[in-house]
Design a protein around this motif. Structure first.
Motif, PDB file in Angstrom:
ATOM      1  N   CYS A  66      78.062 -69.107  47.626  1.00 60.94           N
ATOM      2  CA  CYS A  66      77.518 -69.195  49.032  1.00 60.94           C
ATOM      3  C   CYS A  66      75.803 -68.428  48.937  1.00 60.94           C
ATOM      4  O   CYS A  66      74.943 -68.897  49.452  1.00 60.94           O
ATOM      5  N   SER A  67      75.930 -67.348  48.597  1.00 62.25           N
ATOM      6  CA  SER A  67      74.763 -66.303  48.174  1.00 62.25           C
ATOM      7  C   SER A  67      73.971 -67.011  47.255  1.00 62.25           C
ATOM      8  O   SER A  67      72.709 -66.805  47.529  1.00 62.25           O
ATOM      9  N   ASP A  72      79.847 -63.863  41.031  1.00 63.39           N
ATOM     10  CA  ASP A  72      78.819 -64.533  40.207  1.00 63.39           C
ATOM     11  C   ASP A  72      78.265 -63.666  39.104  1.00 63.39           C
ATOM     12  O   ASP A  72      78.303 -63.674  37.890  1.00 63.39           O
TER      13      ASP A  72
END
Ligand SMILES: Cc1ncc(C[n+]2csc(CCOP(=O)(O)OP(=O)(O)O)c2C)c(N)n1
Ligand code: SF4
Ligand SMILES: [Mg+2]
Length: 294
Positions: free
Chosen positions: A56-57, A100
């Motif tokens: 999402c980020s 991530d």
């Protein structure tokens, strides 16, 4: 640092697409803080390159106006390192999540720090995998029940601040989404810093992390700059501070140190950015090499 002579309007940093994050997601605050930081530094959009992985980020570069790449899961730091070495006059900012950067991409993160590449890494740390709907991430707290840890997480979380300090990062900071001005100052400080800058940001996932919420952080976080005598030049003190967790959690600049960067010491970059150097090899060097290999 190439900057504009006049203040630039904030709107120039607004991307072509509106964010599709859940209402209340901390990532909105991080995007806003990045825009504010770019404006504060008077950075022309053509000099900014924002790279992300997947999450999402990691969708952030699509919502920001500048050059950008939405790359592969865990490979943002590797791609950013290559971009920086190809054109080290660019400001390269990496954005992404805890999964991530501190999970699949952890090796790249450590090596970029020990090289002290001049990169700014903003990690939106929500202590969960948001995009894939709520599995445990490397920063999920012990005991936290998630989709992938229904009986509670048994693993010890990664401590990104301590890891950055011992791996050679020369600007190590932590911010809080929602404290936009404070966060913008931390990000601006990271971009201005000559060397590897980590800004770990508590950016709550309001949908899948019901423990580490905005309120949870507001009740605990305090600013290091309000701590009497705190000196961000002292690595040992910073390391001790990086373990403070629980009732009180520090945010702000833990550590800052001016050191030569990889770019400063790499001979191939001596004559300026590679993209501005001729592609062909000098005739004398070619002949010298032919001589050597014959
Ligand atoms: C190689 C690879 N492995 C796994 C995935 C699935 N995947 C996509 S995003 C993600 C985790 C995202 O978590 P984080 O980086 O914390 O970002 P957030 O969504 O929380 O902002 C995973 C495992 C993928 N896209 N690629
Ligand atoms: S799932 Fe979580 S991290 Fe993803 S947009 Fe929604 S609140 Fe943000
Ligand atoms: Mg996450």
């Amino acid at each position: 640092m190439a900057t504009a002579t006049v203040e630039l309007p904030l709107e120039i940093y607004k991307g072509p697409v509106d964010p599709d994050w859940c209402p209340g997601c901390g990532d909105f605050g991080v995007l806003r803080a990045l825009e504010l930081a770019a404006q504060k530094l008077r950075l022309p959009t053509k000099d900014l390159f924002v790279v992300s992985g997947i999450g999402c980020s990691s969708n952030l570069p699509g919502f920001f106006h500048g050059y950008g790449v939405h790359s592969l899961h865990g490979r943002a730091v590797a791609l950013a390192s290559g971009a920086k070495l190809a054109n080290h006059s660019l400001h390269v900012v990496i954005t992404g999540g805890d999964g991530d950067g501190y999970g699949i991409g952890l090796n790249h993160f450590i090596h970029a720090m020990r090289r002290n590449l001049d990169l700014t890494y903003i990690v939106m740390n929500n202590q969960i995998y948001g995009l894939t709907t709520g599995q445990a991430s490397p920063t999920t707290e012990k005991g936290h029940k998630t989709k992938s840890t229904p009986r509670g997480n048994v693993e010890m979380p990664v401590n990104p601040i301590a890891l950055a300090l011992v791996s050679g990062a020369t600007y190590v900071a932590r911010g809080l989404a929602g404290e936009n001005k404070h966060l913008a100052d931390l990000i601006a400080g990271g971009i201005r810093h000559h060397g590897f800058a980590l800004i770990d940001v508590f950016s709550p996932c309001v949908t899948y992390n019901k423990i580490n919420t905005h309120q949870w952080f507001r009740q605990r976080c305090y600013k290091l700059e309000t701590e009497p005598g705190y000196n961000p030049a002292d690595l040992e003190v910073a390391l001790r501070k990086s373990f403070e967790w629980g009732v009180r959690i520090p945010i702000g600049v833990f550590y800052r140190s001016e050191q030569l960067t990889y770019e400063d010491t790499e001979p191939a970059l001596k004559n300026g950015p590679l993209v501005r150097q001729p592609l062909a090899m000098a005739r004398e060097l070619f002949e010298e090499l032919m001589e050597e290999f014959y």
